[in-house]
Write an enzyme that holds these catalytic residues in place. Structure first.
Site, PDB file in Angstrom:
ATOM      1  N   ASP A 264      -2.015  12.050  -3.440  1.00  0.00           N
ATOM      2  CA  ASP A 264      -2.104  13.519  -3.428  1.00  0.00           C
ATOM      3  C   ASP A 264      -2.540  14.000  -4.819  1.00  0.00           C
ATOM      4  O   ASP A 264      -1.935  13.622  -5.815  1.00  0.00           O
ATOM      5  CB  ASP A 264      -0.745  14.116  -3.071  1.00  0.00           C
ATOM      6  CG  ASP A 264      -0.405  13.861  -1.610  1.00  0.00           C
ATOM      7  OD1 ASP A 264      -1.010  14.507  -0.735  1.00  0.00           O
ATOM      8  OD2 ASP A 264       0.451  12.993  -1.352  1.00  0.00           O
TER       9      ASP A 264
ATOM     10  N   THR B 174     -11.173   5.054   3.370  1.00  0.00           N
ATOM     11  CA  THR B 174     -10.034   5.661   4.072  1.00  0.00           C
ATOM     12  C   THR B 174     -10.496   6.977   4.687  1.00  0.00           C
ATOM     13  O   THR B 174     -11.588   7.471   4.393  1.00  0.00           O
ATOM     14  CB  THR B 174      -8.889   5.953   3.085  1.00  0.00           C
ATOM     15  OG1 THR B 174      -9.353   6.950   2.166  1.00  0.00           O
ATOM     16  CG2 THR B 174      -8.452   4.709   2.333  1.00  0.00           C
TER      17      THR B 174
ATOM     18  N   GLU C 234       0.868  -1.196   0.000  1.00  0.00           N
ATOM     19  CA  GLU C 234       0.000   0.000   0.000  1.00  0.00           C
ATOM     20  C   GLU C 234       0.893   1.231   0.000  1.00  0.00           C
ATOM     21  O   GLU C 234       1.749   1.397   0.872  1.00  0.00           O
ATOM     22  CB  GLU C 234      -0.962   0.019   1.200  1.00  0.00           C
ATOM     23  CG  GLU C 234      -1.842   1.275   1.130  1.00  0.00           C
ATOM     24  CD  GLU C 234      -3.095   1.244   1.989  1.00  0.00           C
ATOM     25  OE1 GLU C 234      -3.526   0.152   2.424  1.00  0.00           O
ATOM     26  OE2 GLU C 234      -3.650   2.335   2.222  1.00  0.00           O
TER      27      GLU C 234
ATOM     28  N   GLU D 262       4.721   5.243   3.732  1.00  0.00           N
ATOM     29  CA  GLU D 262       4.122   6.544   4.031  1.00  0.00           C
ATOM     30  C   GLU D 262       5.204   7.442   4.647  1.00  0.00           C
ATOM     31  O   GLU D 262       5.741   7.124   5.708  1.00  0.00           O
ATOM     32  CB  GLU D 262       2.947   6.369   5.012  1.00  0.00           C
ATOM     33  CG  GLU D 262       2.290   7.656   5.493  1.00  0.00           C
ATOM     34  CD  GLU D 262       1.830   8.567   4.369  1.00  0.00           C
ATOM     35  OE1 GLU D 262       0.902   8.196   3.636  1.00  0.00           O
ATOM     36  OE2 GLU D 262       2.432   9.656   4.202  1.00  0.00           O
TER      37      GLU D 262
ATOM     38  N   GLU E 127     -11.046   9.536   2.007  1.00  0.00           N
ATOM     39  CA  GLU E 127     -12.270   9.260   1.248  1.00  0.00           C
ATOM     40  C   GLU E 127     -13.509   9.774   1.996  1.00  0.00           C
ATOM     41  O   GLU E 127     -14.409  10.360   1.393  1.00  0.00           O
ATOM     42  CB  GLU E 127     -12.375   7.746   1.034  1.00  0.00           C
ATOM     43  CG  GLU E 127     -13.620   7.323   0.310  1.00  0.00           C
ATOM     44  CD  GLU E 127     -13.645   5.822   0.046  1.00  0.00           C
ATOM     45  OE1 GLU E 127     -12.580   5.176   0.031  1.00  0.00           O
ATOM     46  OE2 GLU E 127     -14.736   5.288  -0.124  1.00  0.00           O
TER      47      GLU E 127
ATOM     48  N   LYS F 108      -3.020  21.494  -9.780  1.00  0.00           N
ATOM     49  CA  LYS F 108      -2.529  22.503 -10.743  1.00  0.00           C
ATOM     50  C   LYS F 108      -1.748  21.823 -11.867  1.00  0.00           C
ATOM     51  O   LYS F 108      -0.925  20.934 -11.601  1.00  0.00           O
ATOM     52  CB  LYS F 108      -1.607  23.500 -10.038  1.00  0.00           C
ATOM     53  CG  LYS F 108      -2.333  24.387  -9.056  1.00  0.00           C
ATOM     54  CD  LYS F 108      -1.389  25.373  -8.416  1.00  0.00           C
ATOM     55  CE  LYS F 108      -2.151  26.176  -7.377  1.00  0.00           C
ATOM     56  NZ  LYS F 108      -1.285  26.753  -6.364  1.00  0.00           N
TER      57      LYS F 108
HETATM   58  C1  SAM Z   1      -4.197  12.448   0.123  1.00  0.00           C
HETATM   59  S1  SAM Z   1      -3.308  11.413   1.196  1.00  0.00           S
HETATM   60  C2  SAM Z   1      -4.323   9.963   1.299  1.00  0.00           C
HETATM   61  C3  SAM Z   1      -3.932   9.074   2.427  1.00  0.00           C
HETATM   62  C4  SAM Z   1      -4.736   7.763   2.528  1.00  0.00           C
HETATM   63  N1  SAM Z   1      -4.438   6.870   1.430  1.00  0.00           N
HETATM   64  C5  SAM Z   1      -6.208   8.038   2.583  1.00  0.00           C
HETATM   65  O1  SAM Z   1      -6.897   7.760   1.576  1.00  0.00           O
HETATM   66  O2  SAM Z   1      -6.694   8.537   3.632  1.00  0.00           O
HETATM   67  C6  SAM Z   1      -1.975  10.852   0.153  1.00  0.00           C
HETATM   68  C7  SAM Z   1      -0.864  10.208   0.960  1.00  0.00           C
HETATM   69  O3  SAM Z   1       0.115   9.689   0.061  1.00  0.00           O
HETATM   70  C8  SAM Z   1       1.372   9.889   0.647  1.00  0.00           C
HETATM   71  N2  SAM Z   1       2.377   9.841  -0.436  1.00  0.00           N
HETATM   72  C9  SAM Z   1       2.519  10.716  -1.455  1.00  0.00           C
HETATM   73  N3  SAM Z   1       3.587  10.379  -2.210  1.00  0.00           N
HETATM   74  C10 SAM Z   1       4.102   9.250  -1.673  1.00  0.00           C
HETATM   75  C11 SAM Z   1       5.201   8.424  -1.996  1.00  0.00           C
HETATM   76  N4  SAM Z   1       6.017   8.707  -3.044  1.00  0.00           N
HETATM   77  N5  SAM Z   1       5.446   7.340  -1.235  1.00  0.00           N
HETATM   78  C12 SAM Z   1       4.637   7.041  -0.177  1.00  0.00           C
HETATM   79  N6  SAM Z   1       3.587   7.794   0.190  1.00  0.00           N
HETATM   80  C13 SAM Z   1       3.327   8.886  -0.540  1.00  0.00           C
HETATM   81  C14 SAM Z   1       1.270  11.240   1.339  1.00  0.00           C
HETATM   82  O4  SAM Z   1       2.231  11.428   2.350  1.00  0.00           O
HETATM   83  C15 SAM Z   1      -0.144  11.194   1.873  1.00  0.00           C
HETATM   84  O5  SAM Z   1      -0.204  10.701   3.195  1.00  0.00           O
END
Ligand code: SAM
Length: 231
Positions: A136, A210, A62, A87, A213, A140
């Site tokens: 994320d 999540t 994940e 993460e 979500e 933009k």
């Molecule tokens: C918008 S959050 C969503 C978190 C979770 N999956 C949820 O749905 O609640 C996106 C997550 O992806 C992580 N993330 C972004 N780029 C990443 C990477 N290259 N490797 C691991 N995690 C990453 C960020 O730190 C962030 O916690």
């Protein structure tokens, strides 16, 4: 061999640290995390299931587990599977460690950093399922290169996944779903499983929501659930 390589200099995540951790979570980070952290200075074990102290028939990954509620759910529901969670956000890692402790989960390993480092470390055909849930959004146009689901990442997913392995991607951003579908189609390594609109509008029963979500739904944005199979 497909590697993420230089693209790692392009950051795909936001902050690495939020509010100060509670004493309990700081203890978990100091004491529980080190033995669970992937030892990436040495080669991955062969077979990869050897990463886990409990018997595992397959390994799932994940990426960006946030606070880890989905990962903990999957680990509890699938005790015969080993799951690697990646993460870089420390407070999220600490939240997952708390779930691991409370639910005595033994089938999880963690990388508290960039998942792309793990992807480059993983052996070929070693992963049976990948979750990228609400990456994320980087809305933009000038930030689109920061989106995790990209042609380059998909190439590495294809390298590490076994034939028939599943890739699950969720997003509430229509444009992100569109660019993911385009990249998957162009890659030629995956097929999209959807047969009708319901398949991408509703999650499967083994796809719990999540934290991100729930927030998206509260704010009126509908998630899109995409499932692909490695051909
Ligand atoms: C918008 S959050 C969503 C978190 C979770 N999956 C949820 O749905 O609640 C996106 C997550 O992806 C992580 N993330 C972004 N780029 C990443 C990477 N290259 N490797 C691991 N995690 C990453 C960020 O730190 C962030 O916690």
């Amino acid at each position: 061999m497909a590697r993420v390589g230089d693209r790692k200099t392009i950051r795909t995540y936001g902050r690495r640290k939020g509010h100060r951790l509670s004493a309990r979570k700081q203890r978990l980070v100091d004491e529980t995390l080190p033995p669970l952290r992937l030892a990436m200075h040495v080669s991955a074990p062969a077979p990869l299931t050897g990463l886990f102290c409990v018997p595992a028939s397959q390994v799932w990954l994940e990426i960006g587990f946030g606070a880890g509620e989905h990962l903990a759910w999957q680990a509890e529901a699938n005790p015969g599977v080993g799951i690697i969670g990646c993460e870089p956000y420390l407070n999220g890692v600490a939240a997952l460690l708390a779930s691991i402790e409370e639910r005595a989960l033994e089938n999880i390993r963690i990388w508290d950093g960039d998942a792309r480092e793990v992807l480059d470390w993983l052996p070929d055909t070693s992963i049976s399922r990948i979750f990228v849930l609400h990456p994320d959004p980087w809305p933009k146009a000038r930030h689109h290169k920061r989106r995790l689901v990209s042609p380059e990442t998909l190439e590495v997913f294809a390298r590490v996944m076994v034939a028939g392995a599943e890739l699950r991607v969720a997003t509430d951003i229509g444009d992100y779903a569109r660019s993911s579908l385009e990249a998957v189609q162009a890659s030629g390594s995956f097929v999209w499983t959807a047969e009708c609109a319901r398949d991408w509008r509703a999650p499967l029963p083994d796809w719990p929501p999540t934290r991100y979500e729930r927030k998206a739904k509260q704010q009126g944005r509908a998630p899109i659930y995409l499932r692909f199979l490695r051909v």
